[in-house]
Design a protein around this motif. Structure first.
Motif, PDB file in Angstrom:
ATOM      1  N   CYS A 315      -7.351  37.421 -16.358  1.00 25.46           N
ATOM      2  CA  CYS A 315      -8.126  36.436 -15.612  1.00 25.46           C
ATOM      3  C   CYS A 315      -8.773  37.079 -14.380  1.00 25.46           C
ATOM      4  N   HIS A 319     -12.492  36.274 -14.514  1.00 28.38           N
ATOM      5  CA  HIS A 319     -12.856  35.028 -13.847  1.00 28.38           C
ATOM      6  C   HIS A 319     -12.934  35.192 -12.334  1.00 28.38           C
ATOM      7  N   CYS A 346     -10.187  31.021 -11.046  1.00 22.71           N
ATOM      8  CA  CYS A 346     -11.162  30.988 -12.132  1.00 22.71           C
ATOM      9  C   CYS A 346     -11.845  29.615 -12.136  1.00 22.71           C
ATOM     10  N   CYS A 355      -5.286  32.796 -18.766  1.00 21.95           N
ATOM     11  CA  CYS A 355      -5.463  32.981 -17.318  1.00 21.95           C
ATOM     12  C   CYS A 355      -4.157  33.162 -16.563  1.00 21.95           C
TER      13      CYS A 355
END
Ligand code: ZN
Ligand code: ZN
Length: 484
Positions: A315, A319, A346, A355
């Motif tokens: 993640c 992100h 994210c 994530c």
């Protein structure tokens, strides 16, 4: 003798000029006391004015310094400062919040006493939160908050930009000095004389022995989490033998923090102060701690924790906010610059199971609420057992603490835990903002159904009990649905 670290800016190793204003941060421990002694012994030789009129000495009081350090400073340092007419300023945090600022406990060229305690001490904070100073990553968080922050703020109000700021890092602390040299707030220009003089701890201690005829102890708070490391452990335990009632204060802090979190000990790696004292045969300190614990009112608290999973590497790579360059190739791995940007979560639309990393614990959310009114230690323990009995729950005894568990941590993260425990009535009721929604969501996950009652137990009980009928709402609060 260690070599001077080549990476320190050279001006941090050169003495001030007679026109410079100079501020010495005096921690009351061997390092800075030695610096003070040497400067006072030969001002001109160290770039100060003969009459020392350009030197100010400042100490920030945490409130929890061992008393032997204070006593030695009283006996040897104050007379020296007074004799030479050096301005000595004693400061402390003005209160719990930064907005409370700092307070000046004393500011004089004729100091007659040390004022070791301000209106809000480090142990006040730890008692209220039921936690211990953090040792994570070796960061001196409490020292920054109770010393560095206070002195910086005082200096901002009283020192002209460009002043020389003396910090007593010794020759083995060039890493810390290098870090410190980067802080140039208010035009502060650090000077590290001990590094310039290439003085390590043994030479400093020998110097103080020659000057004052005593072994100058290290300066640190009674509840400091650092002195468990092998080298200083012996000196620490010896100190606790000499000053058992002070060590007892730290034992009480540890006891309470441990009651609220069974995984907590004062020292890293699960080493507890109480155990070290017991191994050392320091019954005086342990008995004093028992006495201190018995002398205050207690309360039963409900402790809940949400332990989320940590954000995954995957993640972090993909992100979160993106820089100009990375935003053009969505889905790509973000560059290092992106990770410096603010708001590192994210975006909700991109969030997926990948994530979070179920193996690693994220930031913990905690709620502590007291149930019922404060009472004696024995009465609180009785209340805990009685209420457990009514619910058909067991009282678990572990390391001298009785807990009634409603739910325990699962394997991996996210997970939750919830228990009741009796603690000294110094811990404040507190749930971090955002706790209740997270708790509700986790209860729903664990039970596989919608959450029942996310309100604090006291609110659920409808009212607080009155003093003359101590037990009535205990049962109401305990009638909470057994969450998992
Ligand atoms: Zn993500
Ligand atoms: Zn980027």
């Amino acid at each position: 003798m260690p070599a001077i670290a080549p990476t320190l800016p050279t001006d941090t190793l050169s003495p001030p000029l007679p026109d410079d204003e100079v501020l010495l941060s005096l921690g009351l421990g061997a390092d800075s006391v030695y610096v003070a002694w040497r400067l006072l012994s030969d001002p001109v030789g160290h770039g100060l004015r003969e009459d020392l009129s350009n030197l100010t000495v400042v100490t920030s009081m945490t409130g929890d310094e061992w008393s032997d350090t204070i006593d030695l400073s009283r006996r040897f340092l104050l007379p020296l400062l007074a004799e030479k007419g050096v301005r000595y300023v004693q400061v402390a945090r003005g209160g719990r919040w930064d907005a409370d600022g700092y307070v000046v406990l004393s500011d004089t060229r004729n100091p007659v006493d040390i004022e070791p305690t301000g209106p809000w001490t480090l142990s006040d904070e730890l008692r209220a939160s039921g936690t211990l100073p953090m040792y994570s990553g070796g960061k001196h968080v409490c020292s920054i908050k109770y010393k560095g922050w206070v002195i910086d703020n005082w200096a901002a109000d009283h020192m002209a930009p460009g002043y020389r700021h003396i910090i007593g890092y010794d020759a083995d602390e060039t890493g810390r000095a290098r870090k410190d040299s980067g802080f140039t707030t208010n035009g502060r220009r650090p000077w590290y004389p001990l590094i310039a003089w290439q003085m390590s701890r043994p030479e400093i201690l020998a110097g103080l022995r020659r000057a004052f005829g005593v072994d100058w102890p290290k300066s640190y708070c009674v509840e400091c989490p650092f002195p468990s490391v092998a080298a200083s452990r012996e000196a620490h335990l010896e100190r606790a033998r000499r000053l058992p009632s002070e060590a007892a204060m730290a034992v009480c802090l540890e006891w309470t923090a441990h009651a609220l979190n069974p995984l907590t000990t004062l020292y890293a790696g699960g080493t507890s102060l109480a155990e070290l004292l017991a191994e050392d045969g320091n019954q005086a300190a342990l008995a004093a701690a028992e006495e201190q614990l018995a002398s205050v009112l207690w309360t039963v608290v409900r402790v809940r924790r949400v332990l989320p999973a940590k954000r995954s590497r995957w993640c972090v790579d993909r992100h979160g906010p993106r820089c100009e360059k990375c935003v053009r190739t969505p889905g790509s791995v973000r560059c290092p610059a992106c990770r410096e940007l603010k708001r590192q979560q994210c975006p909700p639309a991109e969030r997926s199971a990948l994530c979070s990393d179920p193996e690693r614990k994220g930031r913990v959310w905690r709620s502590v609420e007291s149930i019922g009114l404060p009472r004696s230690r024995a009465a609180a323990a009785a209340m805990l057992r009685r209420a457990a009995g009514r619910r058909g729950l067991e009282v678990e005894e572990a390391a001298g603490v009785e807990r009634v568990w409603l739910s325990r941590r699962e394997e991996g993260f996210p997970t939750t835990e919830q228990f009741f425990v009796a603690v000294p009535n110094v811990v404040e009721d507190k749930a971090m903002p955002g706790f209740h929604s997270r708790w509700t969501a986790q209860v729903a996950r664990r039970t596989g159904r919608a959450a029942t009652d996310p309100r604090p137990a006291a609110a659920a009980a409808g009212r607080r009990e009155s003093a003359d009928r101590p037990d009535t709402t205990d049962t109401a609060a305990w009638r909470q649905p057994a969450l998992v």
